[in-house]
Motif scaffolding. Structure first.
Motif, mmCIF file in Angstrom:
data_model
loop_
_atom_site.group_PDB
_atom_site.id
_atom_site.type_symbol
_atom_site.label_atom_id
_atom_site.label_comp_id
_atom_site.label_asym_id
_atom_site.label_seq_id
_atom_site.Cartn_x
_atom_site.Cartn_y
_atom_site.Cartn_z
ATOM 1 N N LYS A 481 3.184 16.495 -1.348
ATOM 2 C CA LYS A 481 1.849 15.899 -1.310
ATOM 3 C C LYS A 481 1.450 15.017 -2.344
ATOM 4 O O LYS A 481 0.653 14.353 -2.141
ATOM 5 N N TRP A 484 2.639 11.807 -1.134
ATOM 6 C CA TRP A 484 1.790 11.126 -0.141
ATOM 7 C C TRP A 484 0.407 10.528 -0.785
ATOM 8 O O TRP A 484 -0.059 9.602 -0.334
ATOM 9 N N GLU A 485 -0.200 11.324 -1.713
ATOM 10 C CA GLU A 485 -1.185 10.773 -2.593
ATOM 11 C C GLU A 485 -0.895 9.314 -3.196
ATOM 12 O O GLU A 485 -1.622 8.495 -3.210
ATOM 13 N N ARG A 488 -0.736 6.672 -0.679
ATOM 14 C CA ARG A 488 -2.188 6.200 -0.014
ATOM 15 C C ARG A 488 -2.665 5.348 -1.220
ATOM 16 O O ARG A 488 -3.345 4.163 -0.582
ATOM 17 N N LYS A 489 -2.673 5.759 -2.421
ATOM 18 C CA LYS A 489 -3.239 4.809 -3.529
ATOM 19 C C LYS A 489 -2.378 3.383 -3.417
ATOM 20 O O LYS A 489 -3.135 2.316 -3.511
#
Length: 535
Positions: A481, A484-485, A488-489
Motif C-alpha cells: 500500500k 502504491w502511494e 501515485r505521487k
C-alpha cells in the motif's frame, strides 16, 4: 483464436511446466556462441547500468548470495549461497552476518577472503576513500547502500553488514546480478578492461566492436561446473544481420530479449526448430525530461508531455499487444508489487480516453504560446540501438499532436548513460531496467533526491519519506500500500512517466540445454555454469 496476451500467458505456463520434465545427462565441452547487440562501455558490472555489460560478464563473477538460477521468478525467499555458505540476521534485523566459503581463488590465483567483501561494499557505499587506482569512475547504484553503515569481519571467513535501520530488501539487492564481489587487490581501472573474478568463466579478451571471449575456470569452487569450455560473443550492431545469422545457425543463443514479436515470425518460419521464450524484461520505456533546462523547468510543459502519451499505441506497435501498461513497478502476474488495475486506471493520463488527455495537453501548450505554426522544437535523445530508437520515433510522433516538434538524437551506448546522468539532454526516451523486482531498488535508484540514476533530477522530500517508510515496513501487504502511494505521487509529479513495460523474446538452438530465463529481471540469470551443448 487466442489473443497475443493469451498466447504469451500460455507460453509462460508451458515454459514453467517444462522445468519439471526429466533431467538430461549433461555433456562437458564445447563453445557457446552468442551474438551481442552493441559494444559494452566497459566490463565492470559495478560501474555500468545495462544488460549489455551484465549478460557477457556475469559469468566471470560470484555474489555472496544469488537468486536461485533454476527458479524463473526472482524472490528473496529463493536464494542460494555462492561465496557465502550461510547467513543470519540479528534480533532487530540491522546486522546481516555471512559465513564465507573457504578455499575459493580469484582467477589470478589469490585467495578470496572477507577483505574482498569489505573492499567491494566500502567502495560502493562510499564508506572509505578508495586506494590509489581503486576509484570507480561511475557508481550508478551507490544509493542502494545508503543504509549500510559498516562492514565488520571476524577472521578471513566471516563478514557482517551493519545497517542503520531494518531494511527487508537489503539481502535481495546483494543477490542481484549487479552485486558481484570484486577482488580487493585489483584496481578499478583494470576491472573495466580485464576483469578478474571467482566465477565459472575467466576473461580472455574484449575486442572493441568485434568480440568478447571467456574460457572455463578449471579451478571453479563448484565441482564439475561449468560444463562449457568457452563462451564466444560476437558484436553485431545491425539487428537484421544478427537475427539472420542466428537463423543460419551461426549462433546458439540470441542476445537477451532481442527478438521482437514481428521478428519472431521470421525466426519461426525460417528456423522452426529454434526455441523461443517470451517474458517480461522488467525494463520500462519511459519519458525523461530535464526539468532543470528551460522551458522544461515549467511543470505545465512536463504535464502536457505526460498527458500526450498514448500507451496503447506504443504497446500495439512495438510488441503486437504483448507489452504491459503499469506504473513504476513491474505489472503482474510476474511483478509481485504491481498496482491493481482499477487503481492504475485512476492515475493521471492512464484513463482509456487518450484523445481527451491529448486535447487537454494541447490546451496547456496553446496557453503557453505554442501552436501548429509555432511548435516547441526539441531534440529527443535516445540510445542508438533499435530497442531504444523504435519507441523514440513513436514518442516524437505523439508529441507532434501537442505542438512539440521533436528531432531524434541517437547516442552511442559508450556515452549514453554518462550523458543523461550529467543532464546533457532536453527530452529523452530511456529504457530503465530493474536489477531486482523490488521497490527499494526502483525508488532509491531512479527517484530519490541525489541518486546518480535519477536522470530527470526529480526531488520531492515528501516522496523520499514515503520511500523510506515502505523500505522499513516488514509486513508485505502494508508495504504494498505504501508502494502504491509512492507510485501515485510519482505520476502526479511527472517524475519519469512510464510508457510501457517490455515483453520480448529470447531464442536459442535446440541443442542448447540447461538455460532458465528469469521472468522478472533480465539482469540475474547469466552465470552459464549449468548450460551445456547437446551436440
Amino acid at each position: 483464436m487466442r489473443t497475443a496476451s493469451a498466447a504469451f500467458a500460455a507460453a509462460f505456463l508451458s515454459a514453467v511446466a517444462g522445468l519439471a520434465g526429466p533431467a538430461l545427462a549433461q555433456k562437458q565441452g564445447g563453445t557457446l556462441r552468442i551474438y551481442h547487440r552493441d559494444m559494452p562501455a566497459s566490463a565492470s558490472i559495478h560501474e555500468e547500468a545495462t544488460v549489455s555489460t551484465n549478460m557477457p560478464f556475469m559469468a566471470v563473477f560470484n555474489n555472496l548470495v544469488f537468486f536461485d538460477p533454476d527458479v524463473k521468478i526472482n524472490s528473496p525467499d529463493k536464494l542460494v549461497g555462492e561465496l557465502a555458505t550461510s547467513w543470519t540476521w540479528n534480533e532487530d534485523n540491522t546486522r546481516l552476518t555471512f559465513q564465507l566459503r573457504q578455499g575459493v581463488k580469484w582467477h589470478d590465483g589469490k585467495p578470496f577472503t572477507s577483505k574482498d567483501v569489505v573492499c567491494t561494499w566500502s567502495t560502493l557505499a562510499g564508506l572509505t576513500a578508495p586506494e590509489k587506482g581503486g576509484d570507480m569512475r561511475k557508481n550508478p547504484r551507490k544509493v542502494w547502500y545508503q543504509n549500510l553503515k559498516e562492514i565488520t569481519t571476524k577472521g578471513d571467513y566471516e563478514a557482517t553488514f551493519v545497517l542503520g535501520r531494518p531494511q527487508p530488501s537489503f539481502i535481495a539487492m546483494l543477490a542481484a546480478g549487479y552485486s558481484p564481489v570484486y577482488p580487493c587487490h585489483v584496481p578499478a581501472r583494470e576491472m573495466r578492461t580485464k576483469p578478474i573474478g571467482t566465477g565459472p568463466f575467466k576473461f580472455v579478451e574484449m575486442r572493441r566492436n568485434e568480440s568478447i571471449r571467456l574460457v572455463r575456470n578449471p579451478d571453479y569452487w563448484k565441482q564439475g561446473r561449468p560444463y562449457l569450455d568457452a563462451i564466444d560473443w560476437k558484436i553485431i550492431e545491425n539487428r537484421s544481420t544478427r537475427v539472420l545469422a542466428f537463423i543460419a545457425g551461426e549462433f546458439d543463443l540470441t542476445f537477451d530479449s532481442d527478438i521482437t514479436f514481428p521478428l519472431l515470425k521470421d525466426v519461426h518460419s525460417q528456423a522452426p526448430k529454434a526455441v523461443c521464450e517470451a517474458r517480461p524484461t522488467n525494463v520500462s520505456n519511459n519519458l525523461i525530461v530535464n526539468r532543470d533546462a528551460a522551458p522544461f523547468n515549467n511543470p505545465k510543459i512536463r504535464l502536457a508531455m505526460a498527458m500526450a502519451l498514448d500507451r496503447k499505441t506504443f504497446v500495439d506497435i512495438l510488441s503486437q499487444g504483448n507489452d504491459k501498461i503499469g506504473a513504476a513497478m513491474l505489472p503482474g502476474p510476474e511483478g509481485v508489487w504491481a498496482m491493481p488495475a482499477d487503481m492504475l486506471a485512476t492515475l493521471p493520463g492512464y484513463g482509456p480516453d487518450t484523445e481527451k488527455n491529448q486535447a487537454a495537453a494541447r490546451k496547456i501548450m496553446e496557453e503557453l504560446g505554442y501552436s501548429e505554426a509555432n511548435p516547441l522544437k526539441v531534440k529527443v535523445a535516445t540510445r542508438n540501438i533499435a530497442v531504444y530508437r523504435d519507441p523514440a520515433v513513436l514518442l516524437i510522433d505523439q508529441l507532434k499532436k501537442i505542438h512539440i516538434a521533436g528531432e531524434l538524437d541517437a547516442v552511442d551506448t559508450a556515452v549514453w548513460f554518462s550523458k543523461i546522468a550529467r543532464k546533457d539532454y532536453q527530452v529523452g526516451l530511456n529504457l530503465t531496467g530493474l536489477g531486482v523486482d523490488d521497490p527499494d531498488v526502483n525508488f532509491y535508484e531512479n527517484y530519490s533526491c541525489g541518486s546518480e540514476r535519477n536522470y530527470t533530477g526529480y526531488c520531492n522530500k515528501e516522496v523520499d519519506a514515503l520511500i523510506d517508510a515502505q523500505s522499513r515496513e516488514a509486513d508485505r501487504e502494508k508495504r504494498k500500500k505504501l508502494v502504491w502511494e509512492v507510485e501515485r505521487k510519482l505520476v502526479e509529479d511527472v517524475a519519469r512517466p512510464i510508457i510501457s513495460h517490455n515483453v520480448a523474446n529470447t531464442c536459442w538452438q535446440p541443442h542448447l540445454k540447461g538455460l532458465v530465463l528469469q521472468s522478472n529481471s533480465i539482469y540475474n540469470g547469466w552465470r552459464f555454469e549449468g548450460v551445456w551443448l547437446d551436440k
